[in-house]
Design a protein around this motif. Structure first.
Motif, short mmCIF file in Angstrom:
data_model
loop_
_atom_site.label_atom_id
_atom_site.label_comp_id
_atom_site.label_asym_id
_atom_site.label_seq_id
_atom_site.Cartn_x
_atom_site.Cartn_y
_atom_site.Cartn_z
N UNK A 1 0.85 -1.21 0.00
CA UNK A 1 0.00 0.00 0.00
C UNK A 1 0.88 1.25 0.00
N UNK A 2 2.00 1.20 0.70
CA UNK A 2 2.91 2.34 0.73
C UNK A 2 3.51 2.59 -0.65
N UNK A 3 3.83 1.54 -1.40
CA UNK A 3 4.37 1.70 -2.75
C UNK A 3 3.33 2.34 -3.67
N UNK A 4 2.08 1.89 -3.57
CA UNK A 4 1.01 2.47 -4.39
C UNK A 4 0.80 3.94 -4.02
N UNK A 5 0.86 4.25 -2.77
CA UNK A 5 0.69 5.64 -2.33
C UNK A 5 1.85 6.50 -2.81
N UNK A 6 3.06 5.96 -2.80
CA UNK A 6 4.22 6.72 -3.30
C UNK A 6 4.11 6.92 -4.81
N UNK B 1 1.50 7.53 -6.36
CA UNK B 1 0.57 8.66 -6.55
C UNK B 1 1.18 9.97 -6.08
N UNK B 2 2.45 9.97 -5.80
CA UNK B 2 3.23 11.15 -5.40
C UNK B 2 2.78 11.74 -4.06
N UNK B 3 2.38 10.87 -3.16
CA UNK B 3 2.06 11.28 -1.80
C UNK B 3 3.11 10.65 -0.90
N UNK B 4 4.31 11.20 -0.96
CA UNK B 4 5.47 10.58 -0.33
C UNK B 4 5.41 10.61 1.20
N UNK B 5 4.91 11.68 1.75
CA UNK B 5 4.84 11.77 3.21
C UNK B 5 3.88 10.71 3.77
#
Length: 149
Positions: free
Chosen positions: A17-22, A24-28
């Motif tokens: 899930x963290x990879x998918x979120x990253x 989407x350019x939501x790194x924080x």
């Protein structure tokens, strides 16, 4: 063994899930999700999960938690009773000794310097103030005298 497998699977899913979120350019947010995902994996690797599993199914451990709870309850009860009574035994004894009047010889009058006994004595009469508004407060003074104030 099952708990370790479940924790590892949760960690892997969280990292996905963290990879998918990253992506989407939501790194924080992705970094925060990865941090949460690594907690169960760290607990498995340190042995905390195994210890918790052994503790959860051990009757001796549950009895130990019961003894700890009982000791905490006894401690809290004694503190509450001590506060209601006004301190430790020495403090109560000192307060009791300070409250009792000094001993005098039988038949002697009350000491001149100290607290006089108020038995049989009426309080000293109050003098009226010499203000010009005495008429306004005479009703109030009568009510206060009636109630002994």
């Amino acid at each position: 063994m099952i708990a370790e497998t479940v924790c590892s699977a949760v960690a892997a899913a969280g990292l996905g899930i963290a990879v998918v979120t990253a992506y989407r350019k939501r790194y924080l947010t992705a970094t925060r999700i990865a941090a949460y995902a690594l907690v169960p994996l760290g607990l498995v690797m340190t042995g905390v999960v195994e210890w918790l599993a052994d503790t959860a199914f051990s009757p001796v451990a549950w009895a130990g938690f019961g003894v700890l709870g009982l000791s905490w309850l006894m401690f809290a009860t004694t503190r509450t009773v001590e506060r209601r009574r006004g301190g430790t035994r020495e403090e109560r004894k000192a307060a009791r000794e300070a409250a009792t009047p000094a001993a005098t010889a039988p038949g002697a009058s009350a000491p001149a310097l100290g607290q006089a006994s108020t038995r049989g004595q009426s309080p000293a009469p109050r003098q009226k103030p010499a203000a010009q508004g005495d008429d306004d407060f005479s009703d109030i003074e009568a009510i206060l005298k009636k109630h002994g104030i």
